[in-house]
Motif scaffolding. Sequence first.
Motif, PDB file in Angstrom:
ATOM      1  N   LEU A   1      22.185   6.917  -8.211  1.00  0.00           N
ATOM      2  CA  LEU A   1      20.998   6.739  -7.373  1.00  0.00           C
ATOM      3  C   LEU A   1      19.803   7.475  -7.978  1.00  0.00           C
ATOM      4  O   LEU A   1      18.690   6.959  -8.021  1.00  0.00           O
ATOM      5  N   LYS A   2      20.048   8.688  -8.467  1.00  0.00           N
ATOM      6  CA  LYS A   2      18.978   9.465  -9.088  1.00  0.00           C
ATOM      7  C   LYS A   2      18.500   8.816 -10.382  1.00  0.00           C
ATOM      8  O   LYS A   2      17.304   8.852 -10.703  1.00  0.00           O
ATOM      9  N   VAL A   3      19.426   8.212 -11.129  1.00  0.00           N
ATOM     10  CA  VAL A   3      19.049   7.504 -12.356  1.00  0.00           C
ATOM     11  C   VAL A   3      18.114   6.341 -12.031  1.00  0.00           C
ATOM     12  O   VAL A   3      17.083   6.140 -12.685  1.00  0.00           O
ATOM     13  N   GLN A   4      18.458   5.568 -11.002  1.00  0.00           N
ATOM     14  CA  GLN A   4      17.631   4.423 -10.611  1.00  0.00           C
ATOM     15  C   GLN A   4      16.248   4.864 -10.129  1.00  0.00           C
ATOM     16  O   GLN A   4      15.241   4.233 -10.433  1.00  0.00           O
TER      17      GLN A   4
ATOM     18  N   ALA B   1      18.080  12.727 -15.760  1.00  0.00           N
ATOM     19  CA  ALA B   1      18.902  12.002 -14.780  1.00  0.00           C
ATOM     20  C   ALA B   1      20.020  11.234 -15.487  1.00  0.00           C
ATOM     21  O   ALA B   1      21.173  11.227 -15.035  1.00  0.00           O
ATOM     22  N   ASN B   2      19.676  10.601 -16.613  1.00  0.00           N
ATOM     23  CA  ASN B   2      20.691   9.867 -17.380  1.00  0.00           C
ATOM     24  C   ASN B   2      21.693  10.817 -18.037  1.00  0.00           C
ATOM     25  O   ASN B   2      22.881  10.494 -18.130  1.00  0.00           O
ATOM     26  N   MET B   3      21.209  11.974 -18.505  1.00  0.00           N
ATOM     27  CA  MET B   3      22.126  12.942 -19.113  1.00  0.00           C
ATOM     28  C   MET B   3      23.105  13.492 -18.082  1.00  0.00           C
ATOM     29  O   MET B   3      24.286  13.708 -18.392  1.00  0.00           O
TER      30      MET B   3
ATOM     31  N   ASN C   1       0.831  -1.204   0.000  1.00  0.00           N
ATOM     32  CA  ASN C   1       0.000   0.000   0.000  1.00  0.00           C
ATOM     33  C   ASN C   1       0.866   1.254   0.000  1.00  0.00           C
ATOM     34  O   ASN C   1       0.410   2.331  -0.366  1.00  0.00           O
ATOM     35  N   GLU C   2       2.121   1.097   0.408  1.00  0.00           N
ATOM     36  CA  GLU C   2       3.011   2.243   0.579  1.00  0.00           C
ATOM     37  C   GLU C   2       4.129   2.295  -0.464  1.00  0.00           C
ATOM     38  O   GLU C   2       4.888   3.265  -0.504  1.00  0.00           O
ATOM     39  N   HIS C   3       4.265   1.261  -1.307  1.00  0.00           N
ATOM     40  CA  HIS C   3       5.335   1.223  -2.308  1.00  0.00           C
ATOM     41  C   HIS C   3       4.760   0.917  -3.685  1.00  0.00           C
ATOM     42  O   HIS C   3       3.899   0.045  -3.826  1.00  0.00           O
ATOM     43  N   LYS C   4       5.265   1.628  -4.675  1.00  0.00           N
ATOM     44  CA  LYS C   4       4.737   1.489  -6.032  1.00  0.00           C
ATOM     45  C   LYS C   4       5.323   0.267  -6.736  1.00  0.00           C
ATOM     46  O   LYS C   4       6.488  -0.099  -6.531  1.00  0.00           O
ATOM     47  N   THR C   5       4.502  -0.338  -7.591  1.00  0.00           N
ATOM     48  CA  THR C   5       4.921  -1.535  -8.330  1.00  0.00           C
ATOM     49  C   THR C   5       6.124  -1.250  -9.218  1.00  0.00           C
ATOM     50  O   THR C   5       7.059  -2.045  -9.308  1.00  0.00           O
ATOM     51  N   GLY C   6       6.112  -0.098  -9.903  1.00  0.00           N
ATOM     52  CA  GLY C   6       7.213   0.235 -10.815  1.00  0.00           C
ATOM     53  C   GLY C   6       8.546   0.308 -10.107  1.00  0.00           C
ATOM     54  O   GLY C   6       9.569  -0.141 -10.629  1.00  0.00           O
ATOM     55  N   ASP C   7       8.549   0.874  -8.899  1.00  0.00           N
ATOM     56  CA  ASP C   7       9.784   0.971  -8.121  1.00  0.00           C
ATOM     57  C   ASP C   7      10.284  -0.415  -7.754  1.00  0.00           C
ATOM     58  O   ASP C   7      11.484  -0.712  -7.842  1.00  0.00           O
ATOM     59  N   LEU C   8       9.369  -1.289  -7.353  1.00  0.00           N
ATOM     60  CA  LEU C   8       9.754  -2.652  -6.989  1.00  0.00           C
ATOM     61  C   LEU C   8      10.278  -3.409  -8.207  1.00  0.00           C
ATOM     62  O   LEU C   8      11.218  -4.203  -8.094  1.00  0.00           O
ATOM     63  N   MET C   9       9.684  -3.168  -9.375  1.00  0.00           N
ATOM     64  CA  MET C   9      10.165  -3.812 -10.602  1.00  0.00           C
ATOM     65  C   MET C   9      11.565  -3.323 -10.966  1.00  0.00           C
ATOM     66  O   MET C   9      12.391  -4.090 -11.468  1.00  0.00           O
ATOM     67  N   ALA C  10      11.843  -2.043 -10.717  1.00  0.00           N
ATOM     68  CA  ALA C  10      13.179  -1.507 -11.000  1.00  0.00           C
ATOM     69  C   ALA C  10      14.234  -2.193 -10.141  1.00  0.00           C
ATOM     70  O   ALA C  10      15.366  -2.423 -10.582  1.00  0.00           O
ATOM     71  N   HIS C  11      13.870  -2.536  -8.898  1.00  0.00           N
ATOM     72  CA  HIS C  11      14.803  -3.276  -8.034  1.00  0.00           C
ATOM     73  C   HIS C  11      15.152  -4.628  -8.667  1.00  0.00           C
ATOM     74  O   HIS C  11      16.301  -5.065  -8.608  1.00  0.00           O
TER      75      HIS C  11
ATOM     76  N   SER D   1      22.986   0.503  -5.988  1.00  0.00           N
ATOM     77  CA  SER D   1      21.884  -0.448  -6.190  1.00  0.00           C
ATOM     78  C   SER D   1      21.758  -1.414  -5.026  1.00  0.00           C
ATOM     79  O   SER D   1      20.644  -1.777  -4.622  1.00  0.00           O
ATOM     80  N   MET D   2      22.898  -1.851  -4.474  1.00  0.00           N
ATOM     81  CA  MET D   2      22.848  -2.780  -3.350  1.00  0.00           C
ATOM     82  C   MET D   2      22.238  -2.114  -2.127  1.00  0.00           C
ATOM     83  O   MET D   2      21.529  -2.759  -1.347  1.00  0.00           O
ATOM     84  N   GLU D   3      22.492  -0.816  -1.966  1.00  0.00           N
ATOM     85  CA  GLU D   3      21.872  -0.066  -0.864  1.00  0.00           C
ATOM     86  C   GLU D   3      20.348  -0.107  -0.991  1.00  0.00           C
ATOM     87  O   GLU D   3      19.628  -0.306  -0.006  1.00  0.00           O
ATOM     88  N   ARG D   4      19.861   0.083  -2.226  1.00  0.00           N
ATOM     89  CA  ARG D   4      18.409   0.068  -2.465  1.00  0.00           C
ATOM     90  C   ARG D   4      17.831  -1.319  -2.194  1.00  0.00           C
ATOM     91  O   ARG D   4      16.746  -1.459  -1.628  1.00  0.00           O
ATOM     92  N   LEU D   5      18.567  -2.350  -2.606  1.00  0.00           N
ATOM     93  CA  LEU D   5      18.096  -3.719  -2.372  1.00  0.00           C
ATOM     94  C   LEU D   5      18.134  -4.070  -0.882  1.00  0.00           C
ATOM     95  O   LEU D   5      17.221  -4.734  -0.372  1.00  0.00           O
ATOM     96  N   ASN D   6      19.178  -3.619  -0.198  1.00  0.00           N
ATOM     97  CA  ASN D   6      19.304  -3.934   1.235  1.00  0.00           C
ATOM     98  C   ASN D   6      18.169  -3.337   2.058  1.00  0.00           C
ATOM     99  O   ASN D   6      17.785  -3.884   3.090  1.00  0.00           O
ATOM    100  N   ILE D   7      17.639  -2.218   1.595  1.00  0.00           N
ATOM    101  CA  ILE D   7      16.497  -1.611   2.292  1.00  0.00           C
ATOM    102  C   ILE D   7      15.318  -2.581   2.283  1.00  0.00           C
ATOM    103  O   ILE D   7      14.613  -2.743   3.289  1.00  0.00           O
ATOM    104  N   ILE D   8      15.116  -3.251   1.133  1.00  0.00           N
ATOM    105  CA  ILE D   8      14.015  -4.228   1.040  1.00  0.00           C
ATOM    106  C   ILE D   8      14.351  -5.473   1.858  1.00  0.00           C
ATOM    107  O   ILE D   8      13.513  -5.974   2.613  1.00  0.00           O
ATOM    108  N   PHE D   9      15.583  -5.983   1.713  1.00  0.00           N
ATOM    109  CA  PHE D   9      15.965  -7.205   2.429  1.00  0.00           C
ATOM    110  C   PHE D   9      15.881  -7.030   3.946  1.00  0.00           C
ATOM    111  O   PHE D   9      15.620  -7.987   4.674  1.00  0.00           O
TER     112      PHE D   9
END
Length: 582
Positions: free
Chosen positions: A187-190, A233-235, A109-119, A307-315
Amino acid sequence: MKSFATVIPFIKKHKWDYIIGIIFLLAVDLLQMIVPHLLGSVTDLFKSKDLTPKVLLTYSFWIIGIAILVFAFRFIWRMKIMGMSRLLEKELREQLFAKFLELSPQYYNEHKTGDLMAHATNDINAVRMAVGPGIILSVDASFLGISIILIMVFTIDPKLTILALLPLPVIALVVSRFGKVIHSRFLKVQEAFASLTDKVQESISGIRVIKAFVQEKEEIENFRGENLRNFKANMDMIKIWGLFDPTVQFLAALSFTIALLYGGIQVIKGIITLGDFVAFTSYLGMLIWPMMAFGWVINIFQRGSASMERLNIIFSEVPEITDNYADPNITVIDGNIKIKNLTFSYKKGLPPVLKNINISLPKGKTLAIIGKTGSGKSTLVNLLARLYKVPQDTIFIDGHDINEIPLKVLRENIGFVPQDNFIFSDTIANNIAFVNEEPLEKIQQFATIADVHKDIMDFPQQYQTIVGERGVTLSGGQKQRIAIARALIKEPKILILDDSLSAVDTNTEETILSNLRKYMKNRTTIIVSHRISTIKNADEIIVLDNGEIVERGTHEELIKLKGLYNSIYEKQQLEDAILKEV
């Protein structure tokens, strides 16, 4: 880096694959360092006119032999190190998917599907690059760089080597400064990619609503905004990387210039031979790669770390609902439900959704829940399935606090049909027999109880018909009835129907309810509905309003009270009368 602590156990487990891969990688480096020496020797023999066809052929065979060994060894280290990085990618995805299934519904309810798919896509790929190409580049660059410098110092000319390597400290400083900026910008790109993915997923899921309200242009504009953010962000990332790479190349070119000027003078003066100068420039050319590789290493590891920082937040996310208080001795439930003084809110600080709820429902009885939208009906039945965290000592099944019942035991014995009937992109048979593989006869039996068997038999492939995404090829009523059949085939001790007959007509509804009364004779049933026709035969009906039970009793008793239930009943009677006249 602390962020990579999660992958350390994997690397330890497969350490011999990495060790063997690194050994063959170093062997390739050693073999490659022989070639400039051979070229230098051939040059000196050519200058002294001692080079004969036989000697030239011998040197050629040496070079070809080295090339063959390099080919074989390179294949081995790639299979070992790159293979392990792909295996880690596979295991991380499985670990992440398992974590997704472990997390409580409130998390979604608090996290978007697209963000989770990016992980699951970009982030895991960045980690794979760090533990594959990142390790290769770091080992290769370090060993090759140090070895080449030592060879240049001890076999050619120390002074020439020192002068040629003067730009190295500047390169190290540039790499350090750029690395921090790369980490931040990646991080901003992700994050931008996650937002873009979520926008696409949401638009595709709601395509029918978009078209129905003719919002295509507006959605395109919204998408352009997200796409522009992702582009910028990519530029920003490309700009910093675009500056980084040429800067390292420029400093490397300075080394060549110094080597050319000073080394040329040394040859002219006869201090070093022409062969030594050829070998030196060849080694220097080989040294450019480690210089460049250090840049790539920093970039890859910074991306992987981000990226590992972002994944560790979920783990590290702790599920709200666990078996911490479960009693392993509880293996079955009968279906006696008791709710005592239940007050519940989704989060601390928020007003309660349910207030002082008290219910006693013996096994084999039917409880109906009715009330206005937002009165807490769905929340109450979700708590019975422990889809939200249940306060201690408020809900009991067979005398056990619901928190003491293992989740597997509880949910295996509950047939739950939620408001949002999710149908998988699979055959109808597999959707009904979702929990266990069942024979077709049994699937048909429960489809008949749910009064959907005739509809299924009208499809060209009947039970083997593959439905579209989220059951888009089915009507609302068909989806509801398939969901009911899926719940019934579990043969649960408790059946919960959360507004699960809203999309069927009254005749179909009566047929299903009649079938359920026979099937659920010795089982506990809870029916949530807005329609009184669905619940009027229940053993007890409770009326919720603003999270509180304001009325309770049988249909006849509640009509006599002339309260909220009676008001709802009269309105529905009037609506039915108007529809009949029309």
